[in-house]
Design a protein around this motif. Structure first.
Motif, PDB file in Angstrom:
ATOM      1  N   SER A   1       3.067   6.150  -1.906  1.00  0.00           N
ATOM      2  CA  SER A   1       1.922   5.289  -2.174  1.00  0.00           C
ATOM      3  C   SER A   1       2.081   4.510  -3.474  1.00  0.00           C
ATOM      4  O   SER A   1       2.581   5.041  -4.471  1.00  0.00           O
ATOM      5  CB  SER A   1       0.636   6.115  -2.263  1.00  0.00           C
ATOM      6  OG  SER A   1       0.367   6.761  -1.043  1.00  0.00           O
ATOM      7  N   THR A   2       1.625   3.264  -3.453  1.00  0.00           N
ATOM      8  CA  THR A   2       1.507   2.477  -4.676  1.00  0.00           C
ATOM      9  C   THR A   2       0.124   2.717  -5.281  1.00  0.00           C
ATOM     10  O   THR A   2      -0.745   3.323  -4.651  1.00  0.00           O
ATOM     11  CB  THR A   2       1.647   0.979  -4.366  1.00  0.00           C
ATOM     12  OG1 THR A   2       0.519   0.561  -3.567  1.00  0.00           O
ATOM     13  CG2 THR A   2       2.928   0.676  -3.604  1.00  0.00           C
ATOM     14  N   GLY A   3      -0.091   2.214  -6.483  1.00  0.00           N
ATOM     15  CA  GLY A   3      -1.435   2.290  -7.067  1.00  0.00           C
ATOM     16  C   GLY A   3      -2.446   1.526  -6.230  1.00  0.00           C
ATOM     17  O   GLY A   3      -3.581   1.954  -6.050  1.00  0.00           O
ATOM     18  N   PHE A   4      -2.017   0.380  -5.676  1.00  0.00           N
ATOM     19  CA  PHE A   4      -2.885  -0.440  -4.832  1.00  0.00           C
ATOM     20  C   PHE A   4      -3.336   0.336  -3.600  1.00  0.00           C
ATOM     21  O   PHE A   4      -4.472   0.206  -3.148  1.00  0.00           O
ATOM     22  CB  PHE A   4      -2.110  -1.695  -4.422  1.00  0.00           C
ATOM     23  CG  PHE A   4      -2.945  -2.791  -3.833  1.00  0.00           C
ATOM     24  CD1 PHE A   4      -3.859  -3.482  -4.599  1.00  0.00           C
ATOM     25  CD2 PHE A   4      -2.790  -3.152  -2.509  1.00  0.00           C
ATOM     26  CE1 PHE A   4      -4.611  -4.524  -4.073  1.00  0.00           C
ATOM     27  CE2 PHE A   4      -3.533  -4.189  -1.961  1.00  0.00           C
ATOM     28  CZ  PHE A   4      -4.444  -4.883  -2.746  1.00  0.00           C
ATOM     29  N   GLY A   5      -2.436   1.169  -3.047  1.00  0.00           N
ATOM     30  CA  GLY A   5      -2.757   1.935  -1.851  1.00  0.00           C
ATOM     31  C   GLY A   5      -3.212   3.359  -2.123  1.00  0.00           C
ATOM     32  O   GLY A   5      -3.459   4.127  -1.188  1.00  0.00           O
TER      33      GLY A   5
ATOM     34  N   ASN B   1       0.818  -1.219   0.000  1.00  0.00           N
ATOM     35  CA  ASN B   1       0.000   0.000   0.000  1.00  0.00           C
ATOM     36  C   ASN B   1       0.852   1.270   0.000  1.00  0.00           C
ATOM     37  O   ASN B   1       0.725   2.111  -0.875  1.00  0.00           O
ATOM     38  CB  ASN B   1      -0.923   0.027   1.223  1.00  0.00           C
ATOM     39  CG  ASN B   1      -2.056  -0.949   1.119  1.00  0.00           C
ATOM     40  OD1 ASN B   1      -2.678  -1.078   0.079  1.00  0.00           O
ATOM     41  ND2 ASN B   1      -2.329  -1.659   2.205  1.00  0.00           N
ATOM     42  N   ASP B   2       1.680   1.406   1.020  1.00  0.00           N
ATOM     43  CA  ASP B   2       2.460   2.634   1.166  1.00  0.00           C
ATOM     44  C   ASP B   2       3.617   2.454   2.132  1.00  0.00           C
ATOM     45  O   ASP B   2       3.622   1.556   2.975  1.00  0.00           O
ATOM     46  CB  ASP B   2       1.579   3.812   1.619  1.00  0.00           C
ATOM     47  CG  ASP B   2       0.525   3.408   2.629  1.00  0.00           C
ATOM     48  OD1 ASP B   2       0.884   2.783   3.642  1.00  0.00           O
ATOM     49  OD2 ASP B   2      -0.659   3.697   2.400  1.00  0.00           O
ATOM     50  N   LEU B   3       4.592   3.320   1.985  1.00  0.00           N
ATOM     51  CA  LEU B   3       5.710   3.441   2.915  1.00  0.00           C
ATOM     52  C   LEU B   3       5.572   4.748   3.682  1.00  0.00           C
ATOM     53  O   LEU B   3       5.114   5.756   3.129  1.00  0.00           O
ATOM     54  CB  LEU B   3       7.047   3.471   2.176  1.00  0.00           C
ATOM     55  CG  LEU B   3       7.555   2.188   1.531  1.00  0.00           C
ATOM     56  CD1 LEU B   3       8.657   2.514   0.531  1.00  0.00           C
ATOM     57  CD2 LEU B   3       8.074   1.212   2.586  1.00  0.00           C
TER      58      LEU B   3
END
Length: 307
Positions: free
Chosen positions: A198-202, A165-167
């Motif tokens: 953020s990733t696209g998923f998150g 999701n994210d860091l």
């Protein structure tokens, strides 16, 4: 995927709220007393727990009839050795899907919503009655699958962490983070409450709350990334939270895309309490103190979610 017994089905489960309360208070009667003393309906905890256990039992019966089977509690994920031939099934909320994907290397994940009346399950496309059918289709190679781009943090002292999701990069407590940020050919010393990658998923989670706050402060109504971006996109999005302008700290590099050609580099200027953690799990973190340089980029591994 025509020979089921060459594959192994890994059923990932989590503790219910009732189980976590029993761990805290030693017995259910003590936990029930605590809830009822605070005017909380204890029956809701019991109902949720009982239904979840039934769903696990149903999944076990289905999977054992189809091939080799292993049940795995979420807390064991970091140390479990997955095989390339594993097919992973999660029963739980959206967070369990993200937690599981992080420890895999391309194995397909089938996410089951144990209680559609309780959980919306944006990442849980299937119900327990569909499990046999979706496993059969997956074995036959006929299931649709979505690819998920991961984020990766690597440090100059050999630490590494993946994020679905994210860091978060910043202070362990509610203090200011100080660091040197380098991106897209520019660099800037900053003081902030941390950075979210953020990733696209998150991108429909924490990232959206940051966008909403920024739009509210600026009096805006729309942003191109409202609603997020695609799970498979070869990009990440970084956002600096509450950057502070001063004589020595700037605010010009506070939002941008991380691509294979443009990684993000951060050099800590915090003597202590600097951390990098992923997907909201603060207990599993990398230290990010003075002398540590972290490079944030797209991970080589990707997730595969059956849809």
């Amino acid at each position: 995927m025509s020979e089921p017994y060459q594959y192994r089905f890994i059923l990932v489960v989590r503790k219910t709220r009732l189980q976590e309360l029993i761990e805290r208070f030693n017995t259910w009667p003590q936990a029930r007393f605590y809830l009822e003393h605070n005017q909380v309906d204890a029956q809701d905890y019991l109902d949720e727990h009982d239904l979840y256990q039934r769903r696990i039992q149903e999944a076990e019966r289905t999977l054992k009839a189809l091939g080799r089977f292993q049940r795995l509690e979420r807390g064991l994920l970091p140390n479990y050795q997955f095989s390339p031939a594993d097919i992973v099934i999660t029963i739980g909320q959206d967070g369990l899907v993200a937690n599981t994907l992080k420890y895999l290397d391309g194995q397909p994940v089938i996410a089951i919503n144990p209680d559609p009346g309780r959980w919306d399950g944006k990442l849980l496309p299937f119900e327990i009655g569909e499990l046999k059918g979706v496993v059969t289709r997956t074995l036959a190679g006929r299931s649709a699958c979505k690819t998920i781009t991961f984020a990766e943090a690597k440090t100059n002292d050999g630490q590494r962490l993946l994020a679905v999701n994210d860091l978060f990069v910043g202070p362990k407590s509610h203090t200011s983070a100080r660091y040197l940020l380098a991106w897209n050919g520019s660099q800037e010393t900053q003081s902030s409450s941390g950075i979210i990658i953020s990733t696209g998923f998150g991108s429909t989670g924490w990232f959206q709350s940051i966008l909403a706050g920024a739009l509210g402060v600026a009096g805006g109504e729309h942003h191109p990334l409202q609603g997020g971006f695609a799970w498979h996109e070869c990009r990440l999005q970084f956002t600096v939270r509450e950057p502070f302008p001063s004589r020595t700290t700037g605010t010009s590099l506070v939002f941008g895309a991380i691509t294979p050609e443009m990684p993000l580099q951060l050099e800590s200027q915090m003597p202590e309490n600097g951390v990098i953690f992923s997907d909201g799990i603060e207990s599993d973190y990398l230290t990010f103190n003075s002398g540590t340089v972290a490079t944030i980029s797209l991970a080589a591994s990707q997730g595969q979610l059956i849809v």
